[in-house]
Write a protein that holds these residues in place. Structure first.
Motif, PDB file in Angstrom:
ATOM      1  N   PRO A   1      20.457  23.372  23.411  1.00 15.46           N
ATOM      2  CA  PRO A   1      20.370  22.149  24.229  1.00 15.46           C
ATOM      3  C   PRO A   1      21.665  21.360  24.263  1.00 15.46           C
ATOM      4  N   VAL A   2      22.429  21.394  23.177  1.00 20.08           N
ATOM      5  CA  VAL A   2      23.696  20.677  23.133  1.00 20.08           C
ATOM      6  C   VAL A   2      24.697  21.324  24.083  1.00 20.08           C
ATOM      7  N   VAL A   3      24.849  22.639  23.992  1.00 24.65           N
ATOM      8  CA  VAL A   3      25.802  23.345  24.856  1.00 24.65           C
ATOM      9  C   VAL A   3      25.412  23.183  26.325  1.00 24.65           C
ATOM     10  N   ARG A   4      24.121  23.279  26.608  1.00 24.22           N
ATOM     11  CA  ARG A   4      23.668  23.169  27.995  1.00 24.22           C
ATOM     12  C   ARG A   4      23.809  21.757  28.537  1.00 24.22           C
ATOM     13  N   SER A   5      23.864  20.782  27.651  1.00 21.47           N
ATOM     14  CA  SER A   5      24.001  19.394  28.089  1.00 21.47           C
ATOM     15  C   SER A   5      25.411  19.064  28.549  1.00 21.47           C
ATOM     16  N   LEU A   6      26.383  19.871  28.147  1.00 20.15           N
ATOM     17  CA  LEU A   6      27.771  19.596  28.491  1.00 20.15           C
ATOM     18  C   LEU A   6      28.037  19.871  29.960  1.00 20.15           C
ATOM     19  N   ALA A   7      28.948  19.105  30.530  1.00 23.36           N
ATOM     20  CA  ALA A   7      29.354  19.360  31.908  1.00 23.36           C
ATOM     21  C   ALA A   7      30.048  20.719  31.995  1.00 23.36           C
ATOM     22  N   GLY A   8      29.809  21.429  33.048  1.00 27.61           N
ATOM     23  CA  GLY A   8      30.483  22.710  33.237  1.00 27.61           C
ATOM     24  C   GLY A   8      29.555  23.912  33.219  1.00 27.61           C
ATOM     25  N   GLY A   9      28.357  23.741  32.717  1.00 28.04           N
ATOM     26  CA  GLY A   9      27.409  24.850  32.722  1.00 28.04           C
ATOM     27  C   GLY A   9      27.888  26.070  31.962  1.00 28.04           C
ATOM     28  N   HIS A  10      28.381  25.883  30.744  1.00 32.66           N
ATOM     29  CA  HIS A  10      28.930  26.992  29.982  1.00 32.66           C
ATOM     30  C   HIS A  10      27.851  28.019  29.631  1.00 32.66           C
ATOM     31  N   ARG A  11      28.230  29.285  29.738  1.00 32.65           N
ATOM     32  CA  ARG A  11      27.323  30.344  29.299  1.00 32.65           C
ATOM     33  C   ARG A  11      27.191  30.307  27.786  1.00 32.65           C
ATOM     34  N   ALA A  12      26.016  30.678  27.297  1.00 33.36           N
ATOM     35  CA  ALA A  12      25.792  30.670  25.854  1.00 33.36           C
ATOM     36  C   ALA A  12      24.800  31.755  25.487  1.00 33.36           C
ATOM     37  N   PHE A  13      24.917  32.253  24.246  1.00 28.77           N
ATOM     38  CA  PHE A  13      23.957  33.219  23.729  1.00 28.77           C
ATOM     39  C   PHE A  13      23.720  32.925  22.259  1.00 28.77           C
ATOM     40  N   THR A  14      22.607  33.443  21.732  1.00 24.97           N
ATOM     41  CA  THR A  14      22.217  33.101  20.366  1.00 24.97           C
ATOM     42  C   THR A  14      22.105  34.295  19.433  1.00 24.97           C
ATOM     43  N   THR A  15      22.270  35.513  19.925  1.00 25.24           N
ATOM     44  CA  THR A  15      22.292  36.705  19.063  1.00 25.24           C
ATOM     45  C   THR A  15      23.485  37.558  19.457  1.00 25.24           C
ATOM     46  N   TRP A  16      24.084  38.219  18.479  1.00 25.19           N
ATOM     47  CA  TRP A  16      25.294  38.980  18.753  1.00 25.19           C
ATOM     48  C   TRP A  16      25.038  40.146  19.709  1.00 25.19           C
ATOM     49  N   GLU A  17      23.808  40.620  19.791  1.00 27.35           N
ATOM     50  CA  GLU A  17      23.489  41.699  20.725  1.00 27.35           C
ATOM     51  C   GLU A  17      23.710  41.259  22.182  1.00 27.35           C
ATOM     52  N   GLU A  18      23.693  39.946  22.409  1.00 27.39           N
ATOM     53  CA  GLU A  18      23.878  39.422  23.768  1.00 27.39           C
ATOM     54  C   GLU A  18      25.351  39.192  24.108  1.00 27.39           C
ATOM     55  N   ALA A  19      26.248  39.403  23.167  1.00 24.59           N
ATOM     56  CA  ALA A  19      27.659  39.079  23.400  1.00 24.59           C
ATOM     57  C   ALA A  19      28.260  39.959  24.495  1.00 24.59           C
ATOM     58  N   PRO A  20      28.889  39.351  25.510  1.00 26.84           N
ATOM     59  CA  PRO A  20      29.565  40.136  26.545  1.00 26.84           C
ATOM     60  C   PRO A  20      30.934  40.595  26.041  1.00 26.84           C
ATOM     61  N   PRO A  21      31.589  41.510  26.732  1.00 27.05           N
ATOM     62  CA  PRO A  21      32.982  41.840  26.378  1.00 27.05           C
ATOM     63  C   PRO A  21      33.857  40.589  26.474  1.00 27.05           C
ATOM     64  N   PHE A  22      34.797  40.442  25.547  1.00 30.08           N
ATOM     65  CA  PHE A  22      35.666  39.262  25.556  1.00 30.08           C
ATOM     66  C   PHE A  22      37.056  39.659  25.091  1.00 30.08           C
ATOM     67  N   ALA A  23      38.044  38.885  25.537  1.00 28.25           N
ATOM     68  CA  ALA A  23      39.442  39.197  25.253  1.00 28.25           C
ATOM     69  C   ALA A  23      39.981  38.462  24.036  1.00 28.25           C
ATOM     70  N   ALA A  24      39.422  37.301  23.734  1.00 34.22           N
ATOM     71  CA  ALA A  24      39.886  36.499  22.606  1.00 34.22           C
ATOM     72  C   ALA A  24      38.721  35.649  22.116  1.00 34.22           C
TER      73      ALA A  24
END
Length: 401
Positions: free
Chosen positions: A171-194
């Motif tokens: 709820p905290v992350v979703r409350s921020l302006a910008g609509g940031h993507r978020a996940f709660t388990t490492w199985e959901e992690a997308p590919p990332f560069a850094a």
């Protein structure tokens, strides 16, 4: 057979709250063996708890000279530097927390290896226009709330940003302006560069006391949920009464909970207020104290009904004031711009700095500090004066338990 040394006794007595004895044992330890890094380290921690911050910093620097690669003194040095406002060096030393025993890395090695590209590197704070940046909401709930303010700054450099957080923090992350993507388990992690830890962003952005980003409020409640709670509270609470939210204890598993938490009984001046309704936001084992409450001010215990931080945020919008100890609700109320009185132990966490009645992290928060270890009465009276504006009368009927 191992004998208990003065260095050991320094730490034992500190944990028992016998700080004068702890310091005496620590001084004796370093006098007997000035080359023992552990003696200097333990003495430094005892000095911190006695709020002798410069002495603590000196001891930890001496321990580091003797054992440069020992993370414990580096981390304690960071806390002393940050508490005293020397943020630049403090952030550098703060990074030693990742080397402390039992502290997992921000991203598991297996996740780094399966990221789908070259093994990602820690983010250096530079623009990353063509790749995904993973930010990890590490440490406690309060830390996540405090450092979430940096997400828009990171997103300006890395538009494709994703946040790894606990379910409680969604709820905290979703409350921020910008609509940031978020996940709660490492199985959901997308590919990332850094990647970077959220608590490392102040250091990456070179934050000083004068450059703390504080566009408060940067969190807000869900309108629909706030409307539902408004209907609930309007039907539950007496009209025309001041609404004061209370939290008197943090999580018992917190390493400093013995010092930062108190009992509802210690808030007696507040529970004796007239024309005031107290709204308990307390969660965990301490919420049972609300069931044994009796005082002039009526109290409503909402703890069992607060399913998540989204509920807490909605209720906070409906209160006139919040009085709480140093726990996640203090950060949540501050980030929402709610008038909040925070009760602090004598040796506070570094983020509250020294000797201030306010904080650059949260402009609507005031700080009420113990004048000595264990002395809550003065802090509570200060919060009482803030809540009432020195205008309301206190009932002559004492609060009973």
């Amino acid at each position: 057979m191992r004998f208990t040394t003065d260095s050991d006794l320094c730490e034992i007595r500190r944990r028992e709250g016998r700080l004068d004895e702890a310091a005496a044992h620590g001084r004796r330890a370093v006098a007997l063996d000035p080359g023992d890094a552990a003696g200097w380290y333990n003495l430094g921690v005892a000095h911190y708890d006695r709020l002798e911050v410069e002495a603590s910093i000196s001891c930890e620097r001496r321990a580091i000279q003797l054992r440069p690669d020992w993370p414990g003194p580096h981390f304690e040095l960071a806390e002393g530097l940050l508490l005293s406002g020397r943020l630049e060096e403090g952030w550098r030393e703060y990074e030693w927390r990742w080397r402390l025993p039992g502290v997992p890395p921000p991203v598991p090695l297996a996740i780094l290896e399966r990221s789908g590209q070259a093994v990602p590197k820690p983010w250096d704070g530079c623009p990353l226009p063509g790749g995904t940046l993973l930010l990890v909401a590490d440490q406690g709930f309060g830390d996540t709330i405090q450092f979430a303010r940096y997400l828009p700054m990171a997103a300006a450099l890395c538009p494709d940003l994703v946040v790894a957080c606990s379910p409680e923090m969604l709820p905290v992350v979703r409350s921020l302006a910008g609509g940031h993507r978020a996940f709660t388990t490492w199985e959901e992690a997308p590919p990332f560069a850094a990647y970077a830890a959220l608590s490392g962003l102040p250091g990456l952005f070179g934050t000083t006391l004068g450059t703390i980003p504080a566009p408060v409020p940067y969190l807000s409640a869900e309108p629909e949920r706030a409307a539902r709670w408004k209907d609930r509270l309007d039907g539950l609470l007496p009209r025309g009464y001041r609404r004061v939210g209370l939290v008197w204890a943090g999580r018992p598993t917190h390493g400093n909970d013995r010092n930062r938490s108190l009992t509802l009984e210690r808030l007696a001046p507040l529970v004796a207020l007239e024309k005031t309704v107290l709204v308990s936001l307390q969660k965990g084992p301490a919420q049972a104290e609300a069931a044994r409450y009796y005082g002039a001010a009526p109290m409503v215990g909402l703890g069992p009904e607060l399913a998540d931080f989204a509920d807490t945020m909605a209720v906070l919008t409906l209160l006139d004031h919040v009085v709480c100890v140093d726990t996640a609700v203090a950060h949540l109320a501050g980030a929402m711009g709610r008038p909040t009185a925070v009760l602090l132990p004598y040796a506070p966490d570094w983020r509250w700095l020294l000797g201030r009645s306010g904080t650059p992290w949260y402009p609507t928060v005031t700080l009420h500090r113990q004048p000595a270890p264990g002395r809550w009465d003065e802090a509570v009276r200060g919060a009482l004066g803030e809540v009432t504006g020195h205008t309301l009368k206190v009932s002559g009927r004492p609060a009973r338990r």
